[in-house]
Each structure stands twice: as C-alpha cells, then as structure tokens.
Design a protein around this motif. Structure first.
Motif, short mmCIF file in Angstrom:
data_model
loop_
_atom_site.label_atom_id
_atom_site.label_comp_id
_atom_site.label_asym_id
_atom_site.label_seq_id
_atom_site.Cartn_x
_atom_site.Cartn_y
_atom_site.Cartn_z
N LYS A 108 0.85 -1.18 0.00
CA LYS A 108 0.00 0.00 0.00
C LYS A 108 0.89 1.24 0.00
O LYS A 108 2.01 1.21 0.51
N PRO A 109 0.40 2.34 -0.56
CA PRO A 109 1.22 3.57 -0.60
C PRO A 109 1.07 4.42 0.65
O PRO A 109 0.02 4.40 1.31
N VAL A 110 2.14 5.16 0.93
CA VAL A 110 2.17 6.05 2.09
C VAL A 110 2.64 7.42 1.64
O VAL A 110 3.66 7.55 0.96
N GLY A 111 1.89 8.44 2.02
CA GLY A 111 2.29 9.83 1.80
C GLY A 111 2.55 10.48 3.15
O GLY A 111 2.20 9.93 4.20
N THR A 139 6.37 4.42 -0.52
CA THR A 139 6.20 5.83 -0.17
C THR A 139 6.23 6.67 -1.43
O THR A 139 7.02 6.42 -2.34
N VAL A 140 5.33 7.65 -1.50
CA VAL A 140 5.29 8.53 -2.67
C VAL A 140 6.34 9.61 -2.54
O VAL A 140 6.74 9.98 -1.42
N ARG A 141 6.81 10.11 -3.66
CA ARG A 141 7.93 11.05 -3.67
C ARG A 141 7.59 12.38 -3.01
O ARG A 141 8.31 12.88 -2.16
N ASP A 142 6.49 12.99 -3.44
CA ASP A 142 6.16 14.33 -2.97
C ASP A 142 5.44 14.28 -1.63
O ASP A 142 4.71 13.33 -1.34
N ALA A 165 0.65 25.20 -0.04
CA ALA A 165 0.34 23.94 0.66
C ALA A 165 -0.75 23.16 -0.07
O ALA A 165 -0.67 21.93 -0.17
N GLU A 166 -1.76 23.85 -0.58
CA GLU A 166 -2.82 23.16 -1.32
C GLU A 166 -2.28 22.55 -2.60
O GLU A 166 -2.67 21.43 -2.97
N THR A 167 -1.38 23.24 -3.26
CA THR A 167 -0.76 22.69 -4.48
C THR A 167 0.07 21.46 -4.13
O THR A 167 0.00 20.44 -4.83
N ALA A 168 0.85 21.53 -3.05
CA ALA A 168 1.65 20.38 -2.63
C ALA A 168 0.76 19.20 -2.25
O ALA A 168 1.05 18.04 -2.60
N ALA A 169 -0.33 19.48 -1.55
CA ALA A 169 -1.25 18.41 -1.16
C ALA A 169 -1.88 17.76 -2.39
O ALA A 169 -2.02 16.53 -2.45
N THR A 171 -0.63 17.54 -5.42
CA THR A 171 0.38 16.73 -6.10
C THR A 171 0.58 15.42 -5.38
O THR A 171 0.62 14.34 -5.98
N MET A 172 0.72 15.48 -4.06
CA MET A 172 0.91 14.26 -3.29
C MET A 172 -0.29 13.34 -3.38
O MET A 172 -0.16 12.13 -3.55
N LEU A 173 -1.50 13.90 -3.32
CA LEU A 173 -2.70 13.08 -3.42
C LEU A 173 -2.84 12.46 -4.80
O LEU A 173 -3.33 11.33 -4.93
N ASP A 174 -2.42 13.16 -5.85
CA ASP A 174 -2.43 12.56 -7.20
C ASP A 174 -1.54 11.33 -7.24
O ASP A 174 -1.92 10.28 -7.76
N GLN A 175 -0.33 11.45 -6.69
CA GLN A 175 0.60 10.31 -6.68
C GLN A 175 0.05 9.18 -5.80
O GLN A 175 0.09 8.00 -6.20
N LEU A 176 -0.45 9.52 -4.65
CA LEU A 176 -0.97 8.52 -3.72
C LEU A 176 -2.15 7.78 -4.34
O LEU A 176 -2.24 6.54 -4.23
N THR A 177 -3.03 8.50 -5.01
CA THR A 177 -4.20 7.89 -5.63
C THR A 177 -3.78 6.93 -6.75
O THR A 177 -4.32 5.83 -6.87
N TRP A 178 -2.81 7.35 -7.56
CA TRP A 178 -2.34 6.48 -8.64
C TRP A 178 -1.82 5.15 -8.06
O TRP A 178 -2.19 4.07 -8.50
N TRP A 179 -0.95 5.26 -7.06
CA TRP A 179 -0.39 4.06 -6.45
C TRP A 179 -1.47 3.24 -5.75
O TRP A 179 -1.46 2.00 -5.80
#
Length: 194
Positions: A108-111, A139-142, A165-169, A171-179
């Motif tokens: 499972k992925p972790v952000g 673990t996701v990169r961002d 912070a919203e932009t960073a969140a 990006t991280m959620l996009d990566q987390l969702t993909w994984w």
C-alpha cells in the motif's frame, strides 16, 4: 466496470504526535479537508494521541481504540502520516504504532504531511521512508511540509496563505491515488506475498 461502481479508495490519515499541546490535529484536520474534496477518497483518521499503545513491543493491551485503529489500517488502501519532527526524527509513539502492525501496511502507498522548525519536519519523513520500505509499503515522492507552522494557521485551524500547501497536497494526493489504485488492483488479482 464503470467509474460510478468503483468503491472509493480508503485513506487512513495517521496523526503521529501525542505530546501535550500538540499541533498535529490542526495540521491533520487541514489535510483531511483537502483529501475530502476528492470524491474518490473515503478518509478515516487514526490518532496516536487517543490510543493506549503498549509501552513494550508485544505487550498485551485491551484498548478498544487500538483495535479500531488496527481495523482502520487493515481496510485502508493508502495512508498519509502526519508527523512532527522531534530531535531530527519522528515521535516514538508513531514508531510504536507502525511496529505493532505489519500486514496492514503491505503493498500500500504512504504519503507524508510534516511540520516542525525550519526543516518543516522533512528529516522525520526521511527517517520514515526506510521504515515503510521494510514493511513492504511504497512511499510517494512528494510530500507536504510546514516549516514553523504555528503562525501559519489561525485559531480555527484555517491556513492563512494556503496556495503553496494546497498545491503540494494536490500533487501528493495525485501520486498517492495512482499508487493506491494500482496496488489495490494488484492485491485483488494477485494477493501480496502469495
């Protein structure tokens, strides 16, 4: 299968701080609101500050909050760990929660959302990455980091200058969702470790 019949991804947000006067719930609540904007995510929270974690690994505990946390982690498709930085690393109670579980993290992925002094908790995140790798998590990169976060939130927990912070969140959620989607499919078609 149409997009409307696919169940939302289950995201467990883990609050890692237990100190008196902790700021973790403020940061976690902000992040949960960001994640809740996505109808593809069903968000639950695991708060180490509300769990009676055993002080010794393997020690018995009958805390129903720990049983509930274990169930939440087990059914999650992805995790986001909200952690402060203590002495260039993460809290011992967070390590305790992580170590009390094993299969719940696998495949499972972790952000990460971190906060702290000038580094914004990034050193804590870097210490967590190999821990989760050992548990067969990805673990996701961002990540999202809040350097010196205390004056950045108003008394209601609203972030005063939210754009970065919203932009960073996002990006991280996009990566987390993909994984999370990829690994959920993989676990369904070929259970991990079998």
């Amino acid at each position: 299968m149409s997009a409307t019949t696919i169940r939302p991804l289950r995201l467990a947000v883990v609050i890692g701080s237990t100190r008196q006067g902790r700021f973790g719930p403020t940061v976690a609540d902000w992040f949960v609101r960001q994640a809740a904007l996505r109808d593809t995510l069903a968000v639950e929270t695991v708060d180490t500050g509300r769990i009676d974690l055993p002080s010794t690994f393997g020690a018995a505990t009958d805390d129903p909050a720990l049983a509930e946390a274990t169930a939440t982690l087990g059914r999650a498709d992805a995790f986001v760990v909200v952690t402060p930085e203590y002495n260039h690393s993460y809290p011992g109670t967070l390590k305790n929660l992580i170590d009390l579980h094993h299969t719940q993290w696998q495949a499972k992925p972790v952000g990460f959302v971190s906060y702290g002094g000038i580094s914004g908790g990034l050193r804590a995140v870097e210490h967590l990455r190999p821990v989760f790798a050992e548990l067969h998590a990805v673990t996701v990169r961002d990540s999202v980091a809040f350097p010196n976060p205390w004056p950045r939130f108003d008394p209601t927990g609203t972030l005063l200058d939210p754009d970065a912070a919203e932009t960073a969140a996002a990006t991280m959620l996009d990566q987390l969702t993909w994984w999370a989607e990829a690994l959920r499919t993989a676990r369904t078609t070929h259970p991990y470790g079998k």
